[in-house]
Design an enzyme around this catalytic site. Structure first.
Site, PDB file in Angstrom:
ATOM      1  N   GLU A  65       0.862  -1.325   0.261  1.00 47.05           N
ATOM      2  CA  GLU A  65      -0.044  -0.081   0.387  1.00 47.05           C
ATOM      3  C   GLU A  65       1.120   1.156   0.099  1.00 47.05           C
ATOM      4  OE1 GLU A  65      -0.568  -2.931   2.038  1.00 47.05           O
ATOM      5  OE2 GLU A  65      -2.822  -3.279   1.503  1.00 47.05           O
TER       6      GLU A  65
ATOM      7  N   HIS B 267     -11.302  -5.528   8.330  1.00 38.68           N
ATOM      8  CA  HIS B 267     -12.175  -5.242   7.387  1.00 38.68           C
ATOM      9  C   HIS B 267     -13.715  -4.733   7.466  1.00 38.68           C
ATOM     10  CE1 HIS B 267      -9.447  -9.093   6.879  1.00 38.68           C
ATOM     11  NE2 HIS B 267      -9.513  -8.663   4.686  1.00 38.68           N
TER      12      HIS B 267
END
Lengths: 344, 321
Positions: free
Chosen positions: B58, B125
């Site tokens: 990322e 999540h």
């Protein structure tokens, strides 16, 4: 031989060997004397914030700058005054950023080594180590998407920065994309005060290149001709489609982390070792031995550079400083998206 | 013919890629696979070389986007889950968000964050990240609650010259549907009155808009007229629309799915308290998720985030004050 306005002569890639050594020496000398001037101004209380010098790394840094073309990309770090100048940064802009001139590239919003011209390929570093490498990847990636070829991007880092996740992510990314990235690591033995024994446990940082699928190069960072040869080779390999290259230069930081740091933690034995040799003195010896200059010529160049720096400092000291009343105080480029709240 | 929130995001990206050669998409599994949620389904095939799988990096994904933006491109970065954007946090808040201010070079990067809770997704999540990004100067933070906004605001995000954090809510991906894609849209920075009322203003955004509208409908059966303001973008925040609504109702409840400490609901209340104190007939209230990580089990998850039932309860209490 030294130009009044630093910059790369056209067709520099062919200006190999002796001429390039003289050119690079000129930028080393400028960087060293400019750094000395910043140290003096710092001690005189003329500089806000820190001063970070490249003493001992000028050969490596200058070799990068003279190996690049105007169309290339360079993300220098804190000890790269020589490389910045060789890539085309005017001395006056370096002075402006340290003295906080409103006319400088960062207009007083950022200072010292945090400066650059993103659209001209000289990227302004953020302080988070390793973070600029993937930005260089992005510039190279974008140019390839636009159909541009033949350029190279160089990012620099100290050995301490190789411990970051950003370093790993970016080198892996460059290798996957086969980008023309040259990663130059200056192993100057200390990350601030932390010695290599507390930074990494591999024999040679260049060995990491194999793990990424990059070309590996080691070089004696105190030797200008060696740096020119090795950096030149890495840059041309990347330029010719050879994929990303990792260069690790061995040298010693001949100063503190910043001018606030006396570097008392550096073992005198290390300073007396071959790593501790001063690359500028070695470069002068090289020019003399190769009959590229004589002592009189070196003295003339030195005095010429002192004059350039004094002129730049004198000019910048007359320039305006940033004005909080005319500052726009917005971080957005889209005026319509500024909140009224910002103006309270 | 109907289109889901997720399909609207896919269609907006298809249109952005079609209309603007500067746009490309980079993220994990976004290529041939079409993304973990299929938000980029078939786009790699339709736009060869412009929808690319990234490694699980990322930080490097965001760094690459900033470099490409410097070169004049308009990258769309898909974070597989909003939660994982913390791994790229440094590049977002220190590189992308500071670039224009430092250098005068704009940084038109869109970062898509599939955010928010769905049952069974657990602590890593499910997160809402809008408050943490809104805190940083130099970022735009969008939180679309409708299919139409998902489409039009994503297109606008790509056109904006500043870095945009696009918080798309996973709970809305499949079940929220519209008849067609919109031709016109409110601009970014304008809130929307999702439901008109005169007794109480509920200010909310993203998936909570639907919980709040459901709560308002339930309270309507008791005779209460609840106004629901959908912020649409949390930064910039449309304080004018919020204050105008509070001026009509005299009561304010702020509802957010994010954690209670600080954040969007606190910001809205702070602004109303300082700029519209005399408009309030009762102390303004907030309703947020509980102050724990987002739980996995549905029994715990449904009790963790605000629901229509919790909104009804908070609204009733405020209406009686």
């Amino acid at each position: 031989m030294l130009e009044t306005v630093p910059g790369l002569p056209a067709g520099d890639a062919t200006a190999l060997g002796r001429e390039k050594a003289v050119l690079a020496y000129g930028f080393m000398l400028r960087a060293r004397l400019l750094d000395d001037k910043f140290a003096t101004l710092y001690r005189a209380g003329k500089i806000h914030g820190g001063v970070f010098l490249g003493r001992g790394q000028e050969a490596l840094s200058a070799a990068i700058g003279v190996s690049l073309r105007d169309s290339d990309v360079f993300a220098p770090l804190i000890r790269d005054a020589a490389g910045r100048l060789a890539f085309g940064e005017p001395i006056v802009d370096a002075v402006r950023n340290y003295l906080g001139s409103a006319l400088g590239p960062m207009r007083g919003r950022d200072g010292n080594v945090h400066r650059g011209y993103p659209r001209e390929g000289l990227l302004p570093m953020i302080s988070h180590l390793g973070a600029m490498i993937s930005v260089v990847n992005g510039v190279l990636f974008a140019r390839r998407l636009k159909g541009q070829t033949g350029m190279v991007g160089v990012a620099t880092l100290g050995e301490g920065g190789t411990s970051t996740g950003a370093f790993h992510e970016a080198l892996n990314q460059a290798s996957i994309e086969k980008l023309p990235l040259v990663m130059v690591v200056a192993n100057n033995q200390f990350a601030y005060s932390t010695p290599n024994s507390r930074q990494f446990a591999c024999d040679n940082l260049a060995d990491r290149a194999l793990g990424y699928g990059m070309g590996a190069h080691n070089v004696d960072g105190t030797s200008l001709p060696d740096c020119l040869a090795t950096i030149g080779q890495a840059v041309e390999t990347a330029r010719n489609g050879g994929g990303p290259q990792l260069v690790v230069a061995s040298l010693l930081r001949l100063c503190g982390h910043g001018e606030h740091d006396d570097a008392g933690y550096i073992d005198p034995k290390l300073k007396a070792s071959p790593l501790g040799r001063d690359c500028l003195k070695l470069a002068e010896e090289y020019l003399l031995s190769q009959k590229l200059a004589d002592a009189a010529q070196l003295a003339v160049w030195r005095s010429q550079v002192v004059g350039e720096i004094e002129e730049a400092v004198n000019q910048v000291q007359r320039e305006p400083t940033p004005d909080p009343f005319t500052e726009k105080w917005t971080a957005l480029s889209s005026p319509h998206l500024n909140e009224m709240h910002d103006e309270i | 013919m109907s289109i889901t929130y997720l399909e609207a995001i896919r269609e907006a990206q298809a249109r952005a890629l079609k209309d603007d050669p500067r746009v490309f998409i980079y993220g994990q599994d976004v290529g041939a696979f079409g993304g973990a949620f299929k938000a980029t389904k078939n786009l790699a095939k339709e736009f060869p070389g412009r929808v690319l799988d990234s490694p699980i990096s990322e930080d490097a994904m965001m760094g690459l986007a900033v470099g490409a933006a410097i070169e004049g491109l308009r990258p769309i970065i898909e974070m597989q889950f909003a939660d994982f954007s913390t791994v790229g946090f440094n590049q977002i808040v220190n590189q992308a968000a500071t670039l224009f201010w430092r250098t005068n070079v704009p940084c038109p990067v869109t970062v898509r964050l599939p955010c928010g809770g769905t049952s069974g997704s657990g602590p890593f999540h499910s997160q809402m990240m809008e408050a943490i990004y809104a805190h940083y100067p130099g970022l735009i933070v969008l939180t679309p609650a409708t299919v139409e906004d998902a489409y039009s605001m994503l297109l606008e995000a790509v056109a904006i010259d500043d870095p945009v954090i696009f918080c798309e809510h996973k709970f809305l991906y499949y079940h929220l549907k519209a008849d067609k894609l919109p031709d016109t849209a409110l601009p970014v920075g304008k809130a929307r009155i999702a439901r008109e009322g005169r007794d109480l203003t509920i200010v909310t955004y993203s998936a909570m808009v639907h919980e709040c509208v459901a709560a308002a409908n339930e309270l309507a059966s008791e005779g209460w007229q609840i106004e629901v303001v959908d912020l649409r973008s949390v930064k910039p925040l449309d304080t004018d629309t919020v204050i105008a609504s509070v001026a009509r109702t005299g009561r304010l409840l702020c509802v957010g799915e994010a954690w209670p400490w600080g954040g969007v609901t606190a910001e809205v209340i702070a602004r109303v308290a300082s700029e519209g104190y005399e408009l309030l007939d009762a102390p303004p209230q907030r309703l947020n998720a509980r102050n724990t990580p987002v739980p996995y089990h549905p029994n715990l998850w449904t009790a963790h985030r605000p629901t229509a039932r919790a909104v009804v309860s908070a609204a009733r209490k405020l209406l009686r004050t």
